[in-house]
Design an enzyme around this catalytic site. Structure first.
Site, PDB file in Angstrom:
ATOM      1  N   ILE A   1     -77.009  97.733  53.116  1.00 35.89           N
ATOM      2  CA  ILE A   1     -77.988  97.122  54.040  1.00 35.89           C
ATOM      3  C   ILE A   1     -77.546  95.752  54.552  1.00 35.89           C
ATOM      4  CG2 ILE A   1     -79.419  96.015  52.232  1.00 35.89           C
ATOM      5  CD1 ILE A   1     -81.893  96.915  53.892  1.00 35.89           C
TER       6      ILE A   1
ATOM      7  N   LEU B   1     -73.045 101.463  43.768  1.00 40.49           N
ATOM      8  CA  LEU B   1     -72.534 102.840  43.717  1.00 40.49           C
ATOM      9  C   LEU B   1     -71.796 103.160  42.421  1.00 40.49           C
ATOM     10  CD1 LEU B   1     -71.184 103.096  47.369  1.00 40.49           C
ATOM     11  CD2 LEU B   1     -73.273 104.127  46.458  1.00 40.49           C
TER      12      LEU B   1
ATOM     13  N   SER C   1     -64.619  99.558  53.269  1.00 39.55           N
ATOM     14  CA  SER C   1     -64.419 100.108  54.611  1.00 39.55           C
ATOM     15  C   SER C   1     -63.178  99.577  55.337  1.00 39.55           C
ATOM     16  CB  SER C   1     -65.666  99.838  55.455  1.00 39.55           C
ATOM     17  OG  SER C   1     -65.796  98.446  55.647  1.00 39.55           O
TER      18      SER C   1
ATOM     19  N   SER D   1     -66.211 108.692  59.011  1.00 39.07           N
ATOM     20  CA  SER D   1     -65.331 107.934  59.903  1.00 39.07           C
ATOM     21  C   SER D   1     -64.322 108.817  60.632  1.00 39.07           C
ATOM     22  CB  SER D   1     -64.580 106.922  59.027  1.00 39.07           C
ATOM     23  OG  SER D   1     -63.474 106.397  59.711  1.00 39.07           O
TER      24      SER D   1
ATOM     25  N   GLU E   1     -61.448 108.115  60.768  1.00 33.75           N
ATOM     26  CA  GLU E   1     -60.235 108.045  59.950  1.00 33.75           C
ATOM     27  C   GLU E   1     -59.998 109.327  59.151  1.00 33.75           C
ATOM     28  OE1 GLU E   1     -57.736 105.845  59.602  1.00 33.75           O
ATOM     29  OE2 GLU E   1     -58.483 104.534  61.170  1.00 33.75           O
TER      30      GLU E   1
ATOM     31  N   TYR F   1     -58.249 105.257  52.574  1.00 30.21           N
ATOM     32  CA  TYR F   1     -59.639 105.203  53.060  1.00 30.21           C
ATOM     33  C   TYR F   1     -60.025 106.541  53.704  1.00 30.21           C
ATOM     34  CZ  TYR F   1     -63.537 104.050  56.149  1.00 30.21           C
ATOM     35  OH  TYR F   1     -64.737 104.055  56.810  1.00 30.21           O
TER      36      TYR F   1
ATOM     37  N   LYS G   1     -62.950 109.157  52.538  1.00 33.00           N
ATOM     38  CA  LYS G   1     -64.007 109.582  53.466  1.00 33.00           C
ATOM     39  C   LYS G   1     -63.948 111.094  53.687  1.00 33.00           C
ATOM     40  CE  LYS G   1     -66.507 106.047  54.892  1.00 33.00           C
ATOM     41  NZ  LYS G   1     -67.899 105.967  54.451  1.00 33.00           N
TER      42      LYS G   1
ATOM     43  N   HIS H   1     -66.907 100.861  65.664  1.00 37.62           N
ATOM     44  CA  HIS H   1     -68.065 100.269  66.331  1.00 37.62           C
ATOM     45  C   HIS H   1     -68.201  98.831  65.870  1.00 37.62           C
ATOM     46  CE1 HIS H   1     -69.220 102.544  62.804  1.00 37.62           C
ATOM     47  NE2 HIS H   1     -70.200 101.681  62.598  1.00 37.62           N
TER      48      HIS H   1
ATOM     49  N   ARG I   1     -69.741  92.064  63.128  1.00 44.60           N
ATOM     50  CA  ARG I   1     -68.599  92.736  62.506  1.00 44.60           C
ATOM     51  C   ARG I   1     -67.948  91.795  61.483  1.00 44.60           C
ATOM     52  NH1 ARG I   1     -66.203  97.306  60.930  1.00 44.60           N
ATOM     53  NH2 ARG I   1     -64.910  98.294  62.495  1.00 44.60           N
TER      54      ARG I   1
HETATM   55  C1  LIG Z   1     -63.464 104.024  62.275  1.00 43.09           C
HETATM   56  C2  LIG Z   1     -62.856 102.993  61.352  1.00 43.09           C
HETATM   57  O1  LIG Z   1     -62.859 101.728  62.046  1.00 43.09           O
HETATM   58  C3  LIG Z   1     -62.398 100.621  61.314  1.00 43.09           C
HETATM   59  O2  LIG Z   1     -61.052 100.803  60.879  1.00 43.09           O
HETATM   60  P1  LIG Z   1     -59.782 100.337  61.720  1.00 43.09           P
HETATM   61  O3  LIG Z   1     -59.659 101.176  62.937  1.00 43.09           O
HETATM   62  O4  LIG Z   1     -58.626 100.313  60.813  1.00 43.09           O
HETATM   63  O5  LIG Z   1     -60.221  98.869  62.201  1.00 43.09           O
HETATM   64  P2  LIG Z   1     -59.464  97.479  62.306  1.00 43.09           P
HETATM   65  O6  LIG Z   1     -60.286  96.657  63.224  1.00 43.09           O
HETATM   66  O7  LIG Z   1     -59.164  96.909  60.968  1.00 43.09           O
HETATM   67  O8  LIG Z   1     -58.051  97.876  62.976  1.00 43.09           O
HETATM   68  C4  LIG Z   1     -57.965  98.420  64.267  1.00 43.09           C
HETATM   69  C5  LIG Z   1     -56.501  98.479  64.686  1.00 43.09           C
HETATM   70  O9  LIG Z   1     -56.025  97.149  64.892  1.00 43.09           O
HETATM   71  C6  LIG Z   1     -54.714  97.035  64.312  1.00 43.09           C
HETATM   72  N1  LIG Z   1     -54.427  95.610  64.036  1.00 43.09           N
HETATM   73  C7  LIG Z   1     -53.436  94.881  64.584  1.00 43.09           C
HETATM   74  N2  LIG Z   1     -53.443  93.627  64.078  1.00 43.09           N
HETATM   75  C8  LIG Z   1     -54.484  93.594  63.181  1.00 43.09           C
HETATM   76  C9  LIG Z   1     -54.988  92.553  62.360  1.00 43.09           C
HETATM   77  O10 LIG Z   1     -54.497  91.431  62.333  1.00 43.09           O
HETATM   78  N3  LIG Z   1     -56.073  92.864  61.582  1.00 43.09           N
HETATM   79  C10 LIG Z   1     -56.669  94.114  61.600  1.00 43.09           C
HETATM   80  N4  LIG Z   1     -57.755  94.347  60.829  1.00 43.09           N
HETATM   81  N5  LIG Z   1     -56.179  95.113  62.388  1.00 43.09           N
HETATM   82  C11 LIG Z   1     -55.107  94.844  63.152  1.00 43.09           C
HETATM   83  C12 LIG Z   1     -54.793  97.898  63.080  1.00 43.09           C
HETATM   84  O11 LIG Z   1     -53.508  98.214  62.578  1.00 43.09           O
HETATM   85  C13 LIG Z   1     -55.574  99.096  63.651  1.00 43.09           C
HETATM   86  O12 LIG Z   1     -54.665  99.966  64.294  1.00 43.09           O
HETATM   87  C14 LIG Z   1     -63.260 100.452  60.063  1.00 43.09           C
HETATM   88  O13 LIG Z   1     -64.603 100.215  60.442  1.00 43.09           O
HETATM   89  C15 LIG Z   1     -63.193 101.700  59.193  1.00 43.09           C
HETATM   90  O14 LIG Z   1     -64.119 101.556  58.127  1.00 43.09           O
HETATM   91  C16 LIG Z   1     -63.496 102.911  60.020  1.00 43.09           C
HETATM   92  O15 LIG Z   1     -64.123 103.842  59.551  1.00 43.09           O
END
Ligand SMILES: C[C@H]1O[C@H](OP(=O)(O)OP(=O)(O)OC[C@H]2O[C@@H](n3cnc4c(=O)[nH]c(N)nc43)[C@H](O)[C@@H]2O)[C@@H](O)[C@@H](O)C1=O
Length: 334
Positions: A10, A65, A90, A131, A133, A155, A159, A185, A190
């Site tokens: 929450i 959990l 996450s 997700s 993912e 991850y 999931k 999202h 965020r």
């Molecule tokens: C649907 C899914 O959505 C989220 O997971 P995510 O897509 O991994 O999200 P993110 O914002 O960490 O990365 C997006 C992209 O961006 C690239 N990237 C580059 N440079 C950096 C960087 O410096 N930091 C991060 N975090 N990412 C980077 C990184 O490599 C990736 O390709 C979670 O909510 C998850 O819980 C979920 O379910």
């Protein structure tokens, strides 16, 4: 009779938007919170501050959990009609560093909750926030509810397990269980280590002279990014629909991390090229490919659609950072 909803997670981005939506819809809202040394409840602070809401229509319970006994007791006492399961580890990048913790909370934590729900005298309707993912390197794009599970990181594996378990409990035990297959999202709420928030915050901080540069990993990576407020509406529509099933919630549009950079720096009138640096520390051992969702089923059956464009989302997030960093500066000088 007032409907009761229970939310795990929450205090997170989605939990806070969902709480607002359910309160607006007249629900009594309960949520589980973890005990930590510092209270991380800033996203609910505006609701706490309202004496007509906090402890009148919004209640928080210590439970987690990895503590099924407490969860069972709390859920038995509250007896919600709807249970929204949003909690878990996450962060995808971090899941490579802490795979066991990720599976413990995201996979096993979900299974424990399913077992508790199954045993309750009147099992609540159950929403599982899963997700994109789970698709990893998908067989086809865009993905649908029928796309095979093929994760490429811990991850996604956790999931994937939880998603399939929800299907098993729905089909074998006849429980009302929904998987919301959520694509990325975002919002001003965020977490700061997700890429959109990191970029929007940095653009604002650089504009205000608080930060010098921004280090990122793979800026060619692509995602299907929508607004969190739209996605929590989808959760509620899915759980109040007459039948239970799985739904993809997505915009159907891909953008690159590079597009986020350009939109955020344009929103503060800066040339990104002067400030953005590559840092291999932020690269991941594997990247999913072409994760873009087809939300046709949610549109047709639930009347759901993503209402916020990519440009409007990044603009809202960057404007928020400029305002909040400016407010902090003026508070500091007062
Ligand atoms: C649907 C899914 O959505 C989220 O997971 P995510 O897509 O991994 O999200 P993110 O914002 O960490 O990365 C997006 C992209 O961006 C690239 N990237 C580059 N440079 C950096 C960087 O410096 N930091 C991060 N975090 N990412 C980077 C990184 O490599 C990736 O390709 C979670 O909510 C998850 O819980 C979920 O379910």
């Amino acid at each position: 009779m007032t409907k009761k909803a229970f939310i795990t997670g929450i205090t997170g981005q989605d939990g806070s938007y969902l709480t607002e939506l359910l309160l607006e819809q007249g629900y009594e809202v309960h949520g589980s919170v973890r005990r930590t040394s510092t209270l991380e409840r800033s996203r609910l602070a505006h609701l706490y501050a309202d004496p007509r809401i906090y402890n009148e229509r919004l209640f928080l319970h210590y439970a987690d959990l990895d503590d099924p006994t407490t969860l069972r007791r709390v859920l038995g006492r509250v007896q919600p009609q709807e249970l929204y399961h949003l909690a878990g580890q996450s962060h995808v990048g971090l899941s490579f560093e802490i795979p066991e913790t990720t599976c413990e909370f995201t996979a096993m934590g979900t299974l424990r909750l399913l077992e508790i729900v199954r045993d309750l005298p009147e099992p609540p309707r159950f929403f599982h926030a899963t997700s994109s993912e789970i698709f990893g390197r998908p067989a086809h794009s865009p993905q649908t509810e029928e796309t095979p599970i093929a994760p490429v990181n811990p991850y996604g594996c956790a999931k994937g397990f939880a998603t399939q378990m929800v299907r098993v409990y729905r089909e074998s035990h006849g429980l009302f269980m929904v998987n919301g297959i959520l694509y990325n999202h975002e919002s001003p709420r965020r977490g700061e280590n997700f890429v959109t928030r990191k970029i929007c915050r940095a653009a604002a901080a650089i504009k205000l002279g608080r930060q010098k540069e921004l280090s990122l990993g793979d800026t060619s990576a692509q995602r299907d990014w929508g607004h969190a407020r739209d996605y929590v509406r989808g959760m509620w529509l899915a759980l109040t629909h007459e039948t239970a099933g799985d739904y993809v919630f997505a915009t159907g549009k891909l953008h690159r991390v590079q597009d986020v950079i350009e939109a955020a720096f344009a929103a503060v009138d800066l040339d990104w090229q002067a400030f953005v640096r590559f840092d291999p520390h932020f690269l991941r051992p594997a990247e999913p490919l072409h994760l873009v969702g087809d939300p046709s089923k949610a549109e047709a059956q639930l009347g759901w659609s993503a209402t916020t464009s990519f440009d409007a989302l990044i603009r809202e997030m960057t404007d928020f950072e400029v305002r909040s960093l400016s407010n902090k500066a003026s508070e500091g000088s007062a």
